[in-house]
Design a protein around this motif. Sequence first.
Motif, PDB file in Angstrom:
ATOM      1  N   PRO A 191      14.792  15.427 -11.682  1.00  0.00           N
ATOM      2  CA  PRO A 191      15.655  16.125 -10.812  1.00  0.00           C
ATOM      3  C   PRO A 191      14.726  18.020 -10.576  1.00  0.00           C
ATOM      4  CG  PRO A 191      17.676  15.477 -11.569  1.00  0.00           C
ATOM      5  CD  PRO A 191      15.659  15.176 -12.531  1.00  0.00           C
ATOM      6  N   GLU A 192      14.089  18.194 -11.349  1.00  0.00           N
ATOM      7  CA  GLU A 192      13.590  19.574 -11.167  1.00  0.00           C
ATOM      8  C   GLU A 192      12.208  19.517 -11.066  1.00  0.00           C
ATOM      9  OE1 GLU A 192      15.685  22.300 -15.465  1.00  0.00           O
ATOM     10  OE2 GLU A 192      13.983  20.470 -15.819  1.00  0.00           O
ATOM     11  N   ALA A 193      11.759  18.098 -11.477  1.00  0.00           N
ATOM     12  CA  ALA A 193      10.084  18.555 -10.890  1.00  0.00           C
ATOM     13  C   ALA A 193       9.633  17.400  -9.144  1.00  0.00           C
ATOM     14  CB  ALA A 193       9.599  16.740 -11.973  1.00  0.00           C
ATOM     15  N   MET A 194      10.885  17.129  -9.415  1.00  0.00           N
ATOM     16  CA  MET A 194      11.016  16.416  -7.438  1.00  0.00           C
ATOM     17  C   MET A 194      11.525  17.650  -6.223  1.00  0.00           C
ATOM     18  SD  MET A 194       9.680  14.277  -8.121  1.00  0.00           S
ATOM     19  CE  MET A 194       8.591  14.140  -8.756  1.00  0.00           C
ATOM     20  N   GLU A 195      11.287  18.410  -5.815  1.00  0.00           N
ATOM     21  CA  GLU A 195      10.579  19.259  -4.992  1.00  0.00           C
ATOM     22  C   GLU A 195      12.252  18.874  -3.551  1.00  0.00           C
ATOM     23  OE1 GLU A 195       7.799  20.429  -2.557  1.00  0.00           O
ATOM     24  OE2 GLU A 195       6.797  21.656  -4.582  1.00  0.00           O
ATOM     25  N   THR A 196      12.306  17.778  -3.583  1.00  0.00           N
ATOM     26  CA  THR A 196      13.454  17.952  -2.524  1.00  0.00           C
ATOM     27  C   THR A 196      14.715  16.322  -2.948  1.00  0.00           C
ATOM     28  OG1 THR A 196      12.334  16.316  -0.703  1.00  0.00           O
ATOM     29  CG2 THR A 196      12.336  18.475  -0.873  1.00  0.00           C
ATOM     30  N   GLU A 197      15.487  15.967  -2.499  1.00  0.00           N
ATOM     31  CA  GLU A 197      16.623  15.012  -2.913  1.00  0.00           C
ATOM     32  C   GLU A 197      15.804  13.700  -2.036  1.00  0.00           C
ATOM     33  OE1 GLU A 197      20.625  15.118  -1.731  1.00  0.00           O
ATOM     34  OE2 GLU A 197      21.257  17.073  -2.859  1.00  0.00           O
ATOM     35  N   GLY A 198      15.317  13.875  -0.884  1.00  0.00           N
ATOM     36  CA  GLY A 198      14.293  13.012  -1.098  1.00  0.00           C
ATOM     37  C   GLY A 198      12.879  11.836  -1.419  1.00  0.00           C
ATOM     38  N   GLN A 199      12.366  13.747  -2.173  1.00  0.00           N
ATOM     39  CA  GLN A 199      11.421  12.909  -3.294  1.00  0.00           C
ATOM     40  C   GLN A 199      11.982  11.633  -4.606  1.00  0.00           C
ATOM     41  OE1 GLN A 199       9.142  16.416  -3.818  1.00  0.00           O
ATOM     42  NE2 GLN A 199       8.180  16.438  -1.917  1.00  0.00           N
ATOM     43  N   VAL A 206       0.538  -1.136   0.125  1.00  0.00           N
ATOM     44  CA  VAL A 206       0.273  -0.016  -0.143  1.00  0.00           C
ATOM     45  C   VAL A 206       0.624   1.395   0.189  1.00  0.00           C
ATOM     46  CG1 VAL A 206      -0.081  -0.049   2.667  1.00  0.00           C
ATOM     47  CG2 VAL A 206      -2.178   1.064   0.719  1.00  0.00           C
ATOM     48  N   ARG A 207       2.086   1.247   0.816  1.00  0.00           N
ATOM     49  CA  ARG A 207       2.947   2.135   0.413  1.00  0.00           C
ATOM     50  C   ARG A 207       3.214   2.878  -0.716  1.00  0.00           C
ATOM     51  NH1 ARG A 207       6.993  -0.160   4.801  1.00  0.00           N
ATOM     52  NH2 ARG A 207       5.927  -2.058   3.862  1.00  0.00           N
ATOM     53  N   ARG A 208       3.832   1.717  -1.980  1.00  0.00           N
ATOM     54  CA  ARG A 208       4.145   1.858  -2.756  1.00  0.00           C
ATOM     55  C   ARG A 208       2.881   2.445  -3.685  1.00  0.00           C
ATOM     56  NH1 ARG A 208       6.249  -3.675  -4.096  1.00  0.00           N
ATOM     57  NH2 ARG A 208       7.852  -3.734  -3.557  1.00  0.00           N
ATOM     58  N   SER A 209       1.691   1.704  -3.205  1.00  0.00           N
ATOM     59  CA  SER A 209       0.522   2.480  -4.127  1.00  0.00           C
ATOM     60  C   SER A 209       0.138   4.083  -3.802  1.00  0.00           C
ATOM     61  CB  SER A 209      -1.124   1.611  -3.856  1.00  0.00           C
ATOM     62  OG  SER A 209      -0.662   0.591  -4.200  1.00  0.00           O
ATOM     63  N   ARG A 210       0.542   4.714  -2.225  1.00  0.00           N
ATOM     64  CA  ARG A 210       0.628   5.795  -2.350  1.00  0.00           C
ATOM     65  C   ARG A 210       1.700   6.271  -2.492  1.00  0.00           C
ATOM     66  NH1 ARG A 210      -0.854   4.393   4.323  1.00  0.00           N
ATOM     67  NH2 ARG A 210      -2.765   3.865   4.084  1.00  0.00           N
ATOM     68  N   ARG A 211       2.995   6.153  -3.003  1.00  0.00           N
ATOM     69  CA  ARG A 211       3.759   6.775  -3.347  1.00  0.00           C
ATOM     70  C   ARG A 211       3.559   7.254  -4.762  1.00  0.00           C
ATOM     71  NH1 ARG A 211       9.781   4.755  -2.134  1.00  0.00           N
ATOM     72  NH2 ARG A 211       9.495   6.307  -0.158  1.00  0.00           N
ATOM     73  N   LEU A 212       2.921   6.262  -5.751  1.00  0.00           N
ATOM     74  CA  LEU A 212       2.591   6.313  -7.189  1.00  0.00           C
ATOM     75  C   LEU A 212       1.221   7.449  -7.389  1.00  0.00           C
ATOM     76  CD1 LEU A 212       2.392   5.723 -10.592  1.00  0.00           C
ATOM     77  CD2 LEU A 212       0.313   3.778  -9.416  1.00  0.00           C
ATOM     78  N   GLU A 213       0.623   7.382  -6.073  1.00  0.00           N
ATOM     79  CA  GLU A 213      -0.581   8.817  -6.372  1.00  0.00           C
ATOM     80  C   GLU A 213       0.633  10.095  -5.971  1.00  0.00           C
ATOM     81  OE1 GLU A 213      -3.864  10.694  -3.931  1.00  0.00           O
ATOM     82  OE2 GLU A 213      -3.613   8.234  -3.688  1.00  0.00           O
ATOM     83  N   ARG A 214       1.409   9.766  -5.492  1.00  0.00           N
ATOM     84  CA  ARG A 214       2.052  11.459  -5.287  1.00  0.00           C
ATOM     85  C   ARG A 214       2.894  11.668  -5.955  1.00  0.00           C
ATOM     86  NH1 ARG A 214       3.068   8.570   0.507  1.00  0.00           N
ATOM     87  NH2 ARG A 214       5.070   8.081  -0.260  1.00  0.00           N
ATOM     88  N   ILE A 215       3.834  10.768  -6.930  1.00  0.00           N
ATOM     89  CA  ILE A 215       4.975  10.815  -8.094  1.00  0.00           C
ATOM     90  C   ILE A 215       3.765  10.942  -9.141  1.00  0.00           C
ATOM     91  CG2 ILE A 215       6.200   9.836  -9.910  1.00  0.00           C
ATOM     92  CD1 ILE A 215       7.091   8.389  -6.888  1.00  0.00           C
ATOM     93  N   GLY A 216       2.807  10.535  -9.176  1.00  0.00           N
ATOM     94  CA  GLY A 216       1.592  11.539 -10.565  1.00  0.00           C
ATOM     95  C   GLY A 216       1.399  12.748 -10.362  1.00  0.00           C
ATOM     96  N   CYS A 217       0.553  12.837  -9.323  1.00  0.00           N
ATOM     97  CA  CYS A 217       0.629  14.498  -8.671  1.00  0.00           C
ATOM     98  C   CYS A 217       1.725  15.487  -9.423  1.00  0.00           C
ATOM     99  CB  CYS A 217       0.023  14.672  -7.489  1.00  0.00           C
ATOM    100  SG  CYS A 217      -1.085  13.841  -7.871  1.00  0.00           S
ATOM    101  N   LYS A 218       2.665  15.024  -8.695  1.00  0.00           N
ATOM    102  CA  LYS A 218       3.504  16.262  -8.644  1.00  0.00           C
ATOM    103  C   LYS A 218       4.259  16.548 -10.290  1.00  0.00           C
ATOM    104  CE  LYS A 218       5.906  16.957  -5.889  1.00  0.00           C
ATOM    105  NZ  LYS A 218       5.568  18.062  -4.519  1.00  0.00           N
ATOM    106  N   LEU A 219       4.502  15.694 -10.712  1.00  0.00           N
ATOM    107  CA  LEU A 219       5.002  15.519 -12.283  1.00  0.00           C
ATOM    108  C   LEU A 219       3.972  15.949 -13.705  1.00  0.00           C
ATOM    109  CD1 LEU A 219       6.338  11.686 -13.123  1.00  0.00           C
ATOM    110  CD2 LEU A 219       7.501  13.305 -12.448  1.00  0.00           C
TER     111      LEU A 219
END
Length: 460
Positions: free
Chosen positions: A40-48, A18-31
């Motif tokens: 690197p430009e789309a992600m706000e932090t090195e962690g993201q 489920v954590r991967r599924s939530r990460r997909l949602e966050r990544i999709g919205c960020k992109l």
Amino acid sequence: MRLENIADEYRGAALGDVRRSRRLERIGCKLANNPGLSFPEAMETEGQLEGLYRFLKSDGVTLEAVQAPHAEQTRLRCQVHERVLVLHDTTVLKFNGQRQGLGRIHDPGRASGFRAHTSLAVTTERLPLGVMRVETWARTGPVRRDLNRRHIRANPQRESLRWGRAVKACEALVDGATDLLHVMDREGDNYDLYAELAATQAHYVIRLAHNRALAGKRQKVMQVADRAKCLFRRDVHLNARRAERPKDHHASRDRREAELEVSATSVELSRSSNFAPGSPPSLRVNVVVVRERNCPKGHEPIAWYLVTNEPIETAQQVAAIVDAYRARWVIEELFKALKTGCQLEKRQLESYEALCIALALFLPIAVRLLSVRHAARSEPDAPCVALPPRQLQVLRACGRKAFSATPTNHEVYTALAALGGHLRSNGPPGWIVLGRAYEKLLVLEQGWLAARSAGDPIDD
């Protein structure tokens, strides 16, 4: 049909955790916030950014799993319509540099890449609903120079079978809730495919590539079809086109007006000499002919031969077949949105598997961009439904160009292009401008939501 939150296109993917599924949602919205920027430009932090790269390399994360939520949302949008066109086509995705798992493509610069066979659902008015299925492969094996056509037909892994697999998957997705009309260009001209579609009673319109033999006749299909009586004529505007490669089926042409003559007839196709086992000896089909009259000297006249199992008893039925095939160009625009608006071929990922997952991530975003532009072109005066109400409110408050209380597609498109820095003197806005504009709009929307959650007095 209104497109709602982009997060819905990624939510609920079965990724084994489920954590991967939530990460997909966050990544999709960020992109989606930054479709034209590098990772690197789309992600706000090195962690993201590190989370994105870990996601792309995770076991259980596949193109099919990532694309499944968008396919489900597409199915729900299709249910609203009695009939939906499914546009099938293959595009080549090209990448420079050494990437693991990529294969050969026709490129003079010796770049490598892979192919993506995509099935895009659109309404009969050509409004994009979403991608129902995508299949990818890379040509990594040896070039088959010593195989004749009969040997190729006997190969269960041959590339031509992708057309039938796509139709079968799309029909299974809607499960009879919506009537699908499958539209393909000349590469789909395959006798075995016609037989398969007839056996499953799938509806299709496919442009003929080969002048096929007819059962019991010496003349071939094009000669017989050319004798059919004209049902109607139509004046159309042809856009300019430039061939990308010398061997392109579509030759370059200038913009012009064309007078088309349309006719239709029924024929009995004879089975090909290199038929697949089980193919029937003949097949009854309808053929619609679209030919250009009085073509200007020096231009190649329009000549379409459309094979279909749709009825052709009336001029209205034949016109619907022609319009269905003309809608096929929308999938070409989807590929441009992917490659230019989302900059998919610029992604610096090291493997074929990771690039396929990136493709699945960007498909919903490309559909959203395509929907906005297509609505503005096809129905400029209709009320805008391609953007959700919240984004319209943000665009009205923060954009450079004002629009009415009930904005039309043209008003929203113009305001969105202006937000991306488009100047009217530069002609119609391109995919790069539209991608940049959508990026800015989603960033402004995030700020609007943050202000509202902090209790600032913002009207809903």
